[in-house]
Design a protein around this motif. Sequence first.
Motif, mmCIF file in Angstrom:
data_model
loop_
_atom_site.group_PDB
_atom_site.id
_atom_site.type_symbol
_atom_site.label_atom_id
_atom_site.label_comp_id
_atom_site.label_asym_id
_atom_site.label_seq_id
_atom_site.Cartn_x
_atom_site.Cartn_y
_atom_site.Cartn_z
ATOM 1 N N GLY A 1 22.616 4.390 -14.110
ATOM 2 C CA GLY A 1 21.602 4.999 -13.533
ATOM 3 C C GLY A 1 20.341 4.418 -14.264
ATOM 4 N N ILE A 2 19.154 4.658 -13.624
ATOM 5 C CA ILE A 2 17.671 4.168 -14.092
ATOM 6 C C ILE A 2 17.032 5.401 -14.159
ATOM 7 N N GLY A 3 16.489 5.895 -15.270
ATOM 8 C CA GLY A 3 15.609 6.955 -15.159
ATOM 9 C C GLY A 3 14.271 6.615 -14.893
ATOM 10 N N SER A 4 13.515 7.877 -14.469
ATOM 11 C CA SER A 4 12.131 7.600 -13.918
ATOM 12 C C SER A 4 11.112 7.076 -15.110
ATOM 13 N N ASP A 5 11.549 7.097 -16.385
ATOM 14 C CA ASP A 5 10.822 6.422 -17.483
ATOM 15 C C ASP A 5 11.216 5.029 -17.676
ATOM 16 N N GLY A 6 12.263 4.457 -16.588
ATOM 17 C CA GLY A 6 12.835 3.036 -16.860
ATOM 18 C C GLY A 6 13.894 2.865 -17.781
ATOM 19 N N HIS A 7 14.642 3.876 -18.408
ATOM 20 C CA HIS A 7 15.502 3.865 -19.333
ATOM 21 C C HIS A 7 16.854 3.378 -18.287
ATOM 22 N N THR A 8 17.962 2.930 -19.174
ATOM 23 C CA THR A 8 19.129 2.743 -18.455
ATOM 24 C C THR A 8 20.032 2.862 -19.778
ATOM 25 N N SER A 9 21.384 3.205 -19.522
ATOM 26 C CA SER A 9 22.292 3.531 -20.440
ATOM 27 C C SER A 9 21.629 4.717 -21.313
ATOM 28 N N GLY A 10 21.819 4.367 -22.668
ATOM 29 C CA GLY A 10 21.081 5.437 -23.564
ATOM 30 C C GLY A 10 19.944 4.704 -24.100
ATOM 31 N N ILE A 11 19.470 3.473 -23.494
ATOM 32 C CA ILE A 11 18.369 2.799 -24.171
ATOM 33 C C ILE A 11 17.042 3.287 -23.672
ATOM 34 N N LEU A 12 16.387 4.151 -24.489
ATOM 35 C CA LEU A 12 15.012 4.745 -24.039
ATOM 36 C C LEU A 12 13.979 3.654 -24.474
ATOM 37 N N GLU B 1 29.767 -7.315 -13.701
ATOM 38 C CA GLU B 1 29.262 -6.737 -12.749
ATOM 39 C C GLU B 1 28.622 -5.475 -13.086
ATOM 40 N N ALA B 2 27.449 -5.126 -12.581
ATOM 41 C CA ALA B 2 26.778 -3.927 -12.721
ATOM 42 C C ALA B 2 26.503 -3.204 -11.210
ATOM 43 N N VAL B 3 26.634 -1.917 -11.384
ATOM 44 C CA VAL B 3 26.547 -0.992 -10.100
ATOM 45 C C VAL B 3 25.547 0.074 -10.602
ATOM 46 N N VAL B 4 24.575 -0.071 -9.842
ATOM 47 C CA VAL B 4 23.407 1.115 -10.056
ATOM 48 C C VAL B 4 23.167 2.035 -9.171
ATOM 49 N N TYR B 5 23.095 3.434 -9.613
ATOM 50 C CA TYR B 5 22.681 4.260 -8.352
ATOM 51 C C TYR B 5 21.222 5.189 -8.752
ATOM 52 N N ALA B 6 20.404 4.891 -8.080
ATOM 53 C CA ALA B 6 18.764 5.125 -8.321
ATOM 54 C C ALA B 6 18.325 5.829 -7.236
ATOM 55 N N VAL B 7 18.645 6.874 -6.814
ATOM 56 C CA VAL B 7 17.972 7.552 -5.699
ATOM 57 C C VAL B 7 16.881 8.679 -6.037
ATOM 58 N N GLY B 8 15.842 8.988 -5.290
ATOM 59 C CA GLY B 8 14.861 9.691 -5.458
ATOM 60 C C GLY B 8 13.596 9.108 -5.440
ATOM 61 N N PRO C 1 13.489 -0.332 -19.999
ATOM 62 C CA PRO C 1 14.992 -0.998 -20.636
ATOM 63 C C PRO C 1 15.692 -1.498 -19.514
ATOM 64 N N ALA C 2 15.529 -0.678 -18.483
ATOM 65 C CA ALA C 2 16.416 -1.364 -17.147
ATOM 66 C C ALA C 2 16.272 -2.829 -16.958
ATOM 67 N N GLN C 3 15.189 -3.394 -17.436
ATOM 68 C CA GLN C 3 14.999 -4.824 -17.299
ATOM 69 C C GLN C 3 16.345 -5.701 -17.972
ATOM 70 N N VAL C 4 16.995 -5.105 -18.874
ATOM 71 C CA VAL C 4 18.078 -5.712 -19.375
ATOM 72 C C VAL C 4 19.289 -5.991 -18.502
ATOM 73 N N LEU C 5 19.119 -5.350 -17.252
ATOM 74 C CA LEU C 5 20.262 -5.356 -16.345
ATOM 75 C C LEU C 5 20.276 -6.627 -15.710
ATOM 76 N N LYS C 6 19.309 -7.266 -15.917
ATOM 77 C CA LYS C 6 19.067 -8.692 -14.959
ATOM 78 C C LYS C 6 19.957 -9.751 -15.960
ATOM 79 N N SER C 7 20.511 -9.310 -17.074
ATOM 80 C CA SER C 7 21.224 -10.359 -17.766
ATOM 81 C C SER C 7 22.724 -10.325 -17.186
ATOM 82 N N VAL C 8 23.016 -9.311 -16.143
ATOM 83 C CA VAL C 8 24.345 -9.329 -15.557
ATOM 84 C C VAL C 8 24.209 -10.221 -14.401
ATOM 85 N N SER C 9 25.270 -10.890 -14.184
ATOM 86 C CA SER C 9 25.290 -11.900 -13.022
ATOM 87 C C SER C 9 25.203 -11.429 -11.785
#
Length: 221
Positions: free
Chosen positions: A129-140, A175-182, A202-210
């Motif tokens: 997921g991606i939090g409203s603060d931009g975090h993903t995984s537990g990476i704040l 591969e990464a699948v993200v669910y970000a609704v709202g 931190p969600a910017q790191v998802l761009k490292s996934v092909s």
Amino acid sequence: MNMTFITTTTPDAAGEYLADVIATQLAASRTVLWLVSGGSAVAVAVAASHHLAGHDLSRLTVSLIDERYGPVGHPDSNWSKLQNAGFELDGATRHPVLADAPQADTAEAFDEFLQAQFARTDYHVGLLGIGSDGHTSGILPHSPALTAPGLVASYDGGGYQRITTTPRAIAHLSEAVVYAVGQDKWLVLDALETDLSAAIQPAQVLKSVSKLTIFTDRPQS
């Protein structure tokens, strides 16, 4: 980097897509590591598990993208929330993170598990997921997880003691699948399409996934 947005308002569409990705890999006799997130992604994981019912899951290993440290089964545990929501995968190998051990030992064991799994499995897929603060995984934002040297970081995240995969681990995903609704996620997704510092988002790191597929209700231009 291949980033695709798919419009949806319900978790089932993402769950069906994810199940198809996993089933396709398994049907090709590949071994699959599936790392699952908590929060809003729980409903997606449960939907995917239902779509996978009846498949041969003997070559599938399932664990977490991140966990909230505490005793096994504590109510804020991501693994507990998945189980309580009906996440069932008959035949798959399931690997919870918590083991009633000290936090540092738990994080080290999880790091060793991921090292072994990334080496032995053919395809690595993450549900995040991606939090409203931009975090993903537990990476704040601005957290030590951003610069941790290993695959796993452990730190005090304020509300929770975090044990999380790091950007290095996310880079190992096929591969990464993200669910970000709202609506609170729409500006976050707008920012994801820019070159923003990972310390801020931190969600910017998802761009490292092909291959990155984002399910969202954000209006598409």
